[in-house]
Design a protein around this motif. Structure first.
Motif, PDB file in Angstrom:
ATOM      1  N   PHE A 109       0.825  -1.205   0.000  1.00  0.00           N
ATOM      2  CA  PHE A 109       0.000   0.000   0.000  1.00  0.00           C
ATOM      3  C   PHE A 109       0.863   1.261   0.000  1.00  0.00           C
ATOM      4  O   PHE A 109       0.461   2.288  -0.545  1.00  0.00           O
ATOM      5  N   TRP A 113      -0.335   3.386  -2.829  1.00  0.00           N
ATOM      6  CA  TRP A 113      -1.131   4.508  -2.318  1.00  0.00           C
ATOM      7  C   TRP A 113      -0.276   5.760  -2.162  1.00  0.00           C
ATOM      8  O   TRP A 113      -0.707   6.864  -2.495  1.00  0.00           O
ATOM      9  N   VAL A 158      -6.266  -5.579   6.646  1.00  0.00           N
ATOM     10  CA  VAL A 158      -6.240  -4.367   5.818  1.00  0.00           C
ATOM     11  C   VAL A 158      -6.498  -3.135   6.694  1.00  0.00           C
ATOM     12  O   VAL A 158      -5.847  -2.096   6.533  1.00  0.00           O
ATOM     13  N   THR A 161      -3.402  -2.358   8.514  1.00  0.00           N
ATOM     14  CA  THR A 161      -2.410  -1.811   7.586  1.00  0.00           C
ATOM     15  C   THR A 161      -2.648  -0.324   7.336  1.00  0.00           C
ATOM     16  O   THR A 161      -1.711   0.484   7.370  1.00  0.00           O
ATOM     17  N   VAL A 162      -3.900   0.037   7.083  1.00  0.00           N
ATOM     18  CA  VAL A 162      -4.241   1.445   6.841  1.00  0.00           C
ATOM     19  C   VAL A 162      -3.899   2.298   8.062  1.00  0.00           C
ATOM     20  O   VAL A 162      -3.333   3.388   7.945  1.00  0.00           O
TER      21      VAL A 162
END
Length: 304
Positions: A109, A113, A158, A161-162
């Motif tokens: 990510f 991202w 997830v 992780t964010v």
């Protein structure tokens, strides 16, 4: 990296991985969200009390409040909440393997991202990690692993992780234990209504095994591991600290096999080792160049 940092990293990895085994014991005997709210509430009370006794304050900076709220919601409420629900039907070792993907997802990510550059070694590590998880999950699904529970575990990792990406770089606070305690309080507050709505009236199968597993989960993964993690990050940096996650899949599968008698086949051993190798490659690739040392004053300030 000195011996104390290594010992802290090993202790954190073991406690983090062992949480899946103690959680599995809890959620097979008690409503998961209700048990989690109680765990968070106890951890918050103990953590805040100890922090106050140490002279720490709950008058935090805006950034500290931002970090604890993000982690309280994403890590405690979403990540742990979904994991505890899933582990009613998903084995502890399988949940540990999925959760160990977090460092791999952070790297992925970060690239997708935030536009961070990935070295070839990190790319190879990501591919290895996916292959390792696929090996373990593929065989487990053939042996009756619950697909819906797996999906919940994936959504949970997830969310973690964010949160890790959003709050990355935070640390160094003199009120770290207070932040940990308040973070637990946020998790309890967020999950209270869902626990009441989904689990009101459900019975608890009391046993000494349940009590011991619950106390261990509150003390070790709940408070000690979180506190050690923040101390380790402040001591050696987030990237180096995260390197110890490569031990999580190996520890998680082994502990579940020893204490719960869960499946420990050749595919589990091979898959866990491949995931561990992938995590280690990703984290080693992210380590700063040893020749590019920051000024002495900057290094001193980072540990103050």
């Amino acid at each position: 990296m000195d011996l104390k940092s290594v010992a802290m990293g090993l202790g954190f990895a073991f406690m983090w991985a062992s949480a899946f085994t103690s959680t599995r014991v809890i959620v097979t005997a008690a409503p998961p969200l209700t048990a989690l709210v109680i765990r968070f509430a106890l951890s918050a009370i103990i953590g805040i009390a100890i922090a106050r006794a140490m002279g720490q304050s709950w008058r935090l900076t805006r950034n500290e409040w931002r970090v604890l709220i993000i982690f309280g919601v994403a890590q405690n409420a979403l990540y742990l909440g979904l994991n505890w629900i899933a582990m009613q039907t998903v084995q502890a070792s399988a949940a540990a393997i999925i959760a160990s993907m977090m460092p791999l997802l952070v790297a992925f990510f970060g690239w997708a991202w935030m536009g961070e550059r990935l070295r070839p070694v990190a790319v190879a590590g990501l591919i290895l990690g996916v292959i390792g998880v696929a090996i373990v999950m593929g065989v487990r699904l053939q042996h009756g692993l619950d697909p819906f529970g797996v999906v919940l575990c994936l959504v949970a990792v997830v969310a973690l992780t964010v949160a890790t990406l959003v709050a990355r770089g935070a640390g160094g606070s003199r009120n770290m234990l207070m932040i940990v305690g308040l973070q637990m309080a946020v998790g309890a507050a967020v999950l209270t209504l869902p626990a009441i709505a989904m689990e009101w009236g459900r019975e608890i199968e009391w046993s000494w095994t349940l009590v011991l597993a619950f106390l261990y989960t509150v003390a070790a993964p709940g408070l000690a591991a979180t506190f050690i993690w923040f101390l380790l990050v402040n001591r050696i940096g987030a990237v180096r600290a995260a390197t110890f996650h490569f031990l999580s899949p190996i520890f998680g599968v082994t502990i579940a096999a020893i204490f719960l008698g869960e499946r420990f086949g050749l595919s589990d051993i091979i898959g866990a080792c491949i995931v561990a190798a992938g995590i280690l490659m990703v984290q080693m690739a992210r380590l700063p160049d040893a020749t590019a040392q920051p000024p002495a004053t900057a290094r001193t300030e980072s540990r103050s």
